[in-house]
Design a protein around this motif. Structure first.
Motif, PDB file in Angstrom:
ATOM      1  N   GLY A 175       0.818  -1.208   0.000  1.00 27.64           N
ATOM      2  CA  GLY A 175       0.000   0.000   0.000  1.00 27.64           C
ATOM      3  C   GLY A 175       0.847   1.252   0.000  1.00 27.64           C
ATOM      4  O   GLY A 175       0.510   2.251  -0.628  1.00 27.64           O
ATOM      5  N   HIS A 181      -2.813   5.222  -5.892  1.00 31.22           N
ATOM      6  CA  HIS A 181      -3.880   5.349  -4.897  1.00 31.22           C
ATOM      7  C   HIS A 181      -3.925   6.748  -4.281  1.00 31.22           C
ATOM      8  O   HIS A 181      -4.959   7.181  -3.800  1.00 31.22           O
ATOM      9  N   HIS A 186      -6.356   9.285  -1.067  1.00 29.91           N
ATOM     10  CA  HIS A 186      -5.909  10.460  -0.312  1.00 29.91           C
ATOM     11  C   HIS A 186      -6.414  11.767  -0.918  1.00 29.91           C
ATOM     12  O   HIS A 186      -5.880  12.839  -0.614  1.00 29.91           O
ATOM     13  N   ASP A 347      -5.103   4.733   4.637  1.00 31.83           N
ATOM     14  CA  ASP A 347      -4.324   3.559   4.216  1.00 31.83           C
ATOM     15  C   ASP A 347      -4.688   2.332   5.056  1.00 31.83           C
ATOM     16  O   ASP A 347      -4.872   1.229   4.528  1.00 31.83           O
TER      17      ASP A 347
HETATM   18 FE   LIG Z   1      -1.383   5.906   1.152  1.00 34.24          FE
END
Ligand SMILES: [Fe+2]
Ligand code: FES
Length: 428
Positions: A175, A181, A186, A347
């Motif tokens: 991750g 991502h 985020h 996360d």
């Molecule tokens: Fe992250």
């Protein structure tokens, strides 16, 4: 996707397991220096790579990291007395120094030969960068101590913290290494295309293998003939470094924690197969600019682990799996992509939400997953190297001592290698 047998080789970290043997060939963070704030202070429980240990700082300031259980009749040494250069078991008084030698056995005759024979399992330790590191592998293969720019920076210019994550280290690390991502998980400014990571959600990535692991680079269009380039390092076996020099936001005043030119990163250290201690660090890149208390507070709070975000007396987040990370569905509709407060809390929700050990045979990987595919390949190859009796990569500090991550905006068509050349070298 990954074959189930390869997944098993990568995720199990106990003694004798393939990944457990690999991880034990490197110095690993065991705890923070601040957890042992003074000589003869109370001992601390440490669970690391499926082993239960106890850490103590003796009268001379040396740190012992020994078996959690007394070798006499297995009482917990956590309850021990830390006194006069040793930890004394409070059941029958046996006492051990930081090397694990039994130095007193007061419930046996004074001439007992047993005292010289009994030793408690202990691991070497060293303090660097506000972290107590330990080496749990074969002594004859012990590498030089860890040496990174952030561990050399003075405490005034460096920040280090840790938080517990409830899943296997590998999915947590994957991750962290995942680039795309950031534009989704985020995105805390729905509707704004003005942040560097929201403007282009499909970064191109390059991966370059190195002696210490690999360097990878994500490139996003930043408009007006420019692009945003971020250079990361994956340092064997469980560390990532990221450039955090460039403000993310161009018109959102006040809440951009990227005001400080710095690098930051994590080490994902297995507690056991299903729990990870995430060590978080940040390091000012400018020797004339220390990390102020306000900045530290703001950065950690932004990440979701500020002083008010932790369950008191622990390194666990108040927003956690048991309460769905306090997800706010209204905020999710109107303000942020996840509705969860705290960048790293976002996360954790995603990584822990997969279950303690993700089934990688069910994945569908795309081009944006390149760094993750290569991570698994590098780790599996390193595991095989150890099994063949060879040295795994990245042990020599020369391979990584002066590396530094970086990020910046450059004109499209310019080579980042040249634009960033000076900044990619450690200054500390
Ligand atoms: Fe992250
Ligand atoms: S169990 Fe520790 S001294 Fe007896």
């Amino acid at each position: 996707m990954l074959k189930p047998e390869d997944n098993e080789r990568l995720v199990r970290v106990g003694p004798g397991k393939p990944a457990g043997k690999l991880l034990r060939r490197y110095w690993q963070p065991a705890l923070l220096s601040e957890e042992l704030p003074e000589n003869d202070c109370p001992p601390v429980r440490v669970r690391l790579l499926c082993e239960d240990l106890v850490a103590f700082r003796d009268t001379e300031g040396r740190i012992g990291l020994v078996d959690a259980y007394c070798p006499h009749r297995r009482a917990a040494l956590f309850f021990g007395r830390n006194e006069e250069c040793g930890l004394r078991c409070v059941y029958h008084g046996w006492k051990f120094n930081v090397d694990g030698d039994c130095v007193d056995m007061p419930n046996e005759p004074s001439d007992t030969p047993m005292k010289a024979r009994v030793k408690i399992l202990g691991y070497p330790t060293i303090e660097r960068g506000g972290v107590v590191w330990t080496y749990m592998g074969p002594r004859e293969h012990m590498p030089e101590p860890p040496d990174f720019e952030w561990t050399r920076a003075p405490a005034t210019h460096r920040l280090v913290s840790k938080t517990v994550e409830e899943c296997n280290y590998l999915q947590a690390m994957e991750g962290g290494l995942d680039t795309s991502h950031a534009s989704f998980a985020h995105n805390n400014h729905l509707g704004s295309k003005n942040t560097l990571r929201n403007a282009d959600t499909a970064p191109r990535s390059e991966v370059e293998l190195t002696d210490y692991g690999y360097r990878y680079i994500s490139t996003r269009n930043a408009g007006e003939g420019r692009c945003y380039v971020r250079v990361y390092h994956y340092v064997m076996p469980n560390q990532q470094m990221r450039g955090a020099f460039t403000p993310l936001l161009t018109n959102l005043n006040g809440d951009d924690p990227y005001v400080m030119p710095k690098s930051d990163g994590h080490l994902w250290v297995p507690i056991d197969d299903e729990h990870t201690m995430v060590y978080n660090w940040a390091c000012s890149s400018d020797q004339s600019v220390p990390l102020s208390p306000e900045f530290r507070d703001r950065w950690e709070t932004w990440a979701g682990r500020g002083a008010n975000d932790l369950i008191p007396g622990t390194y666990r987040l108040k927003r956690n799996r048991s309460n769905d990370y306090l997800i706010d569905r209204k905020i999710q509709k109107t303000q942020t992509f996840t509705g969860i407060t705290g960048i790293n809390t976002q996360d954790y929700a995603l990584q822990e939400g997969m279950g303690p050990i993700v089934d990688r045979s069910k994945e569908h990987l795309g081009s944006s997953d390149k760094a993750i595919v290569i991570l698994r390949r590098v780790m599996l190859e390193a595991i095989r190297a150890v099994e063949r009796g060879e040295m795994p990569p990245g042990l020599a500090p020369e391979s990584h001592r002066y590396i530094r991550p970086y990020d910046g905006v450059i004109a499209s068509g310019t080579r980042w290698q040249e634009s960033f050349a000076k900044e990619l070298v450690a200054k500390w």
